[in-house]
Enzyme design. Structure first.
Site, PDB file in Angstrom:
ATOM      1  N   ASP A 185      65.797  47.698  31.002  1.00 53.98           N
ATOM      2  CA  ASP A 185      66.375  46.803  29.998  1.00 53.98           C
ATOM      3  C   ASP A 185      66.379  45.351  30.475  1.00 53.98           C
ATOM      4  OD1 ASP A 185      67.523  46.143  27.594  1.00 53.98           O
ATOM      5  OD2 ASP A 185      69.549  46.778  28.143  1.00 53.98           O
ATOM      6  N   GLY A 186      66.299  44.432  29.522  1.00 50.29           N
ATOM      7  CA  GLY A 186      66.430  43.009  29.836  1.00 50.29           C
ATOM      8  C   GLY A 186      65.145  42.203  29.679  1.00 50.29           C
ATOM      9  N   ARG A 213      59.936  36.866  23.350  1.00 54.46           N
ATOM     10  CA  ARG A 213      60.427  38.139  23.904  1.00 54.46           C
ATOM     11  C   ARG A 213      59.275  39.037  24.388  1.00 54.46           C
ATOM     12  NH1 ARG A 213      65.347  40.096  22.902  1.00 54.46           N
ATOM     13  NH2 ARG A 213      64.475  42.190  22.821  1.00 54.46           N
ATOM     14  N   HIS A 266      58.148  41.820  27.728  1.00 55.95           N
ATOM     15  CA  HIS A 266      57.625  43.193  27.708  1.00 55.95           C
ATOM     16  C   HIS A 266      56.351  43.298  28.537  1.00 55.95           C
ATOM     17  CE1 HIS A 266      60.689  44.157  24.880  1.00 55.95           C
ATOM     18  NE2 HIS A 266      60.158  43.515  23.860  1.00 55.95           N
ATOM     19  N   GLU A 299      66.141  53.780  18.014  1.00 53.94           N
ATOM     20  CA  GLU A 299      66.874  52.636  17.450  1.00 53.94           C
ATOM     21  C   GLU A 299      66.044  51.344  17.523  1.00 53.94           C
ATOM     22  OE1 GLU A 299      68.365  54.843  19.700  1.00 53.94           O
ATOM     23  OE2 GLU A 299      69.361  55.856  18.043  1.00 53.94           O
ATOM     24  N   ASN A 300      65.032  51.309  18.380  1.00 52.83           N
ATOM     25  CA  ASN A 300      64.243  50.084  18.567  1.00 52.83           C
ATOM     26  C   ASN A 300      63.379  49.724  17.347  1.00 52.83           C
ATOM     27  OD1 ASN A 300      63.794  50.697  22.134  1.00 52.83           O
ATOM     28  ND2 ASN A 300      65.267  49.344  21.128  1.00 52.83           N
ATOM     29  N   ARG A 351      64.001  46.446  15.299  1.00 55.91           N
ATOM     30  CA  ARG A 351      63.576  45.098  15.728  1.00 55.91           C
ATOM     31  C   ARG A 351      62.524  44.528  14.764  1.00 55.91           C
ATOM     32  NH1 ARG A 351      63.812  45.113  22.298  1.00 55.91           N
ATOM     33  NH2 ARG A 351      65.775  46.255  22.422  1.00 55.91           N
ATOM     34  N   ARG A 395      70.155  51.592  35.356  1.00 54.72           N
ATOM     35  CA  ARG A 395      69.985  50.717  34.193  1.00 54.72           C
ATOM     36  C   ARG A 395      70.024  49.267  34.665  1.00 54.72           C
ATOM     37  NH1 ARG A 395      71.894  50.998  27.982  1.00 54.72           N
ATOM     38  NH2 ARG A 395      70.805  49.112  27.327  1.00 54.72           N
TER      39      ARG A 395
HETATM   40  C1  IPE Z   1      67.500  50.908  25.535  1.00 57.92           C
HETATM   41  O1  IPE Z   1      67.607  49.539  25.556  1.00 57.92           O
HETATM   42  C2  IPE Z   1      66.098  51.301  25.139  1.00 57.92           C
HETATM   43  C3  IPE Z   1      65.034  50.981  26.078  1.00 57.92           C
HETATM   44  C4  IPE Z   1      65.174  50.450  27.254  1.00 57.92           C
HETATM   45  C5  IPE Z   1      63.716  51.350  25.660  1.00 57.92           C
HETATM   46  P1  IPE Z   1      68.114  48.711  24.274  1.00 57.92           P
HETATM   47  O2  IPE Z   1      68.087  47.284  24.669  1.00 57.92           O
HETATM   48  O3  IPE Z   1      67.361  49.105  23.082  1.00 57.92           O
HETATM   49  O4  IPE Z   1      69.608  49.254  24.107  1.00 57.92           O
HETATM   50  P2  IPE Z   1      70.925  48.523  23.575  1.00 57.92           P
HETATM   51  O5  IPE Z   1      70.577  47.902  22.252  1.00 57.92           O
HETATM   52  O6  IPE Z   1      71.313  47.526  24.592  1.00 57.92           O
HETATM   53  O7  IPE Z   1      71.915  49.638  23.482  1.00 57.92           O
HETATM   54  C1  IPE Z   2      64.005  46.622  27.125  1.00 58.12           C
HETATM   55  O1  IPE Z   2      64.238  45.263  27.055  1.00 58.12           O
HETATM   56  C2  IPE Z   2      62.690  47.022  26.507  1.00 58.12           C
HETATM   57  C3  IPE Z   2      62.803  47.732  25.231  1.00 58.12           C
HETATM   58  C4  IPE Z   2      63.916  48.059  24.618  1.00 58.12           C
HETATM   59  C5  IPE Z   2      61.551  48.125  24.598  1.00 58.12           C
HETATM   60  P1  IPE Z   2      64.875  44.590  25.764  1.00 58.12           P
HETATM   61  O2  IPE Z   2      63.776  44.250  24.834  1.00 58.12           O
HETATM   62  O3  IPE Z   2      65.940  45.448  25.213  1.00 58.12           O
HETATM   63  O4  IPE Z   2      65.488  43.271  26.375  1.00 58.12           O
HETATM   64  P2  IPE Z   2      66.893  42.636  26.046  1.00 58.12           P
HETATM   65  O5  IPE Z   2      67.922  43.682  26.269  1.00 58.12           O
HETATM   66  O6  IPE Z   2      66.843  42.221  24.609  1.00 58.12           O
HETATM   67  O7  IPE Z   2      67.019  41.502  26.985  1.00 58.12           O
HETATM   68 MG    MG Z   3      67.932  45.608  25.631  1.00 52.62          MG
END
Ligand code: IPE
Ligand code: IPE
Ligand code: MG
Length: 235
Positions: A14-15, A27, A31, A61-62, A65, A181
């Site tokens: 994450d992040g 963003r 990735h 849930e993604n 986006r 995490r």
């Molecule tokens: C969890 O991260 C999913 C992945 C890392 C693929 P998210 O960024 O989607 O989760 P939330 O929104 O912080 O719960």
């Molecule tokens: C995790 O990073 C990757 C995926 C969920 C695909 P994020 O895209 O959630 O990054 P933040 O949490 O918005 O920084």
């Molecule tokens: Mg995230």
């Protein structure tokens, strides 16, 4: 202190978005960098004699986006699956996927199929990629499969136990020993609910694109210092 190498490590990577935004980048750049980090970490993990690695690549849930970000991620998966995992294939690691097939394009499904069929006979380790994955969905799907067996008369209700549940998950994986995490969030976000039952949890503020072998070692060191009691009292 258990001083052991975990058998199954799972990572919520994450992040990525915040990493890019901090640099004034889109963003999607986060990735892209995140995918490079995964390549390195996946190689490192199997060198450390860890047998199973699960990673959260895309959650159910993604899909919420922006289309641009989702499309970017799907294309990135295709590219990454074709190019980034040759070294772990060479190490004899079997690649599997967890998640629902619906909503994924034919191109993504084809790239996934190629990875799994190429590595299906490998026995040195397992790399489980959670894509279009939700922990609750996985349990719901397993429940349906089991109910069907009961309905067909091939399974009796009295035979249902945690082993049967595990066997009916997307993949029959061992329990997770260590869950990492990144990015300072303290939640599970619907990741591997069944397999995480007794995992040791490790949270770090480091954003996934900044994660590296040294940060992974810190997680392993922390794991090595945990006293895993599994409900028992140590004499
Ligand atoms: C969890 O991260 C999913 C992945 C890392 C693929 P998210 O960024 O989607 O989760 P939330 O929104 O912080 O719960
Ligand atoms: C995790 O990073 C990757 C995926 C969920 C695909 P994020 O895209 O959630 O990054 P933040 O949490 O918005 O920084
Ligand atoms: Mg995230």
């Amino acid at each position: 202190m258990n001083n052991e190498v975990p058998n199954h490590v799972a990572i919520i990577m994450d992040g990525n978005g915040r990493w890019a935004q901090k640099r004034g980048l889109k963003r999607t750049k986060g990735h892209q960098k995140g995918a490079e980090v995964l390549k390195k970490i996946s190689e490192y993990v199997y060198d450390k004699k860890i047998k199973v690695l699960s990673v959260f690549a895309f959650s159910t849930e993604n899909w919420k986006r922006d289309k641009e970000e989702v499309d970017y991620l799907m294309n990135l998966f295709i590219k990454v699956f074709k190019k980034n995992f040759d070294s772990i294939k060479e190490k004899g690691v079997k690649i599997v996927f967890s998640g629902l097939k619906d909503k994924l394009s034919d191109k993504v499904l084809k790239a996934m199929d190629e990875m799994t069929s190429e590595t299906k006979n490998n026995e040195n380790g397992i790399f489980n990629i959670c894509l279009n994955y939700g922990g609750q969905d996985e349990i719901v799907e397993a429940t349906k499969k089991i109910a069907k067996e009961v309905q067909n008369g091939t399974l009796d209700i009295s035979e249902i136990n945690s082993k049967v549940l595990s066997k009916n998950m997307f993949n029959n994986l061992p329990p997770i020993d260590l869950m990492i995490r990144t990015s300072g969030e303290f939640r599970i976000s619907n990741f591997m609910l069944w397999q995480l039952a007794y995992a040791e949890l490790y949270f770090t503020d480091v954003l996934w694109p900044d994660f590296n072998e040294e940060e992974f070692d810190k997680a392993l060191d922390s794991f090595g210092k945990r006293d895993r009691r599994f409900g028992a009292v140590k004499k």
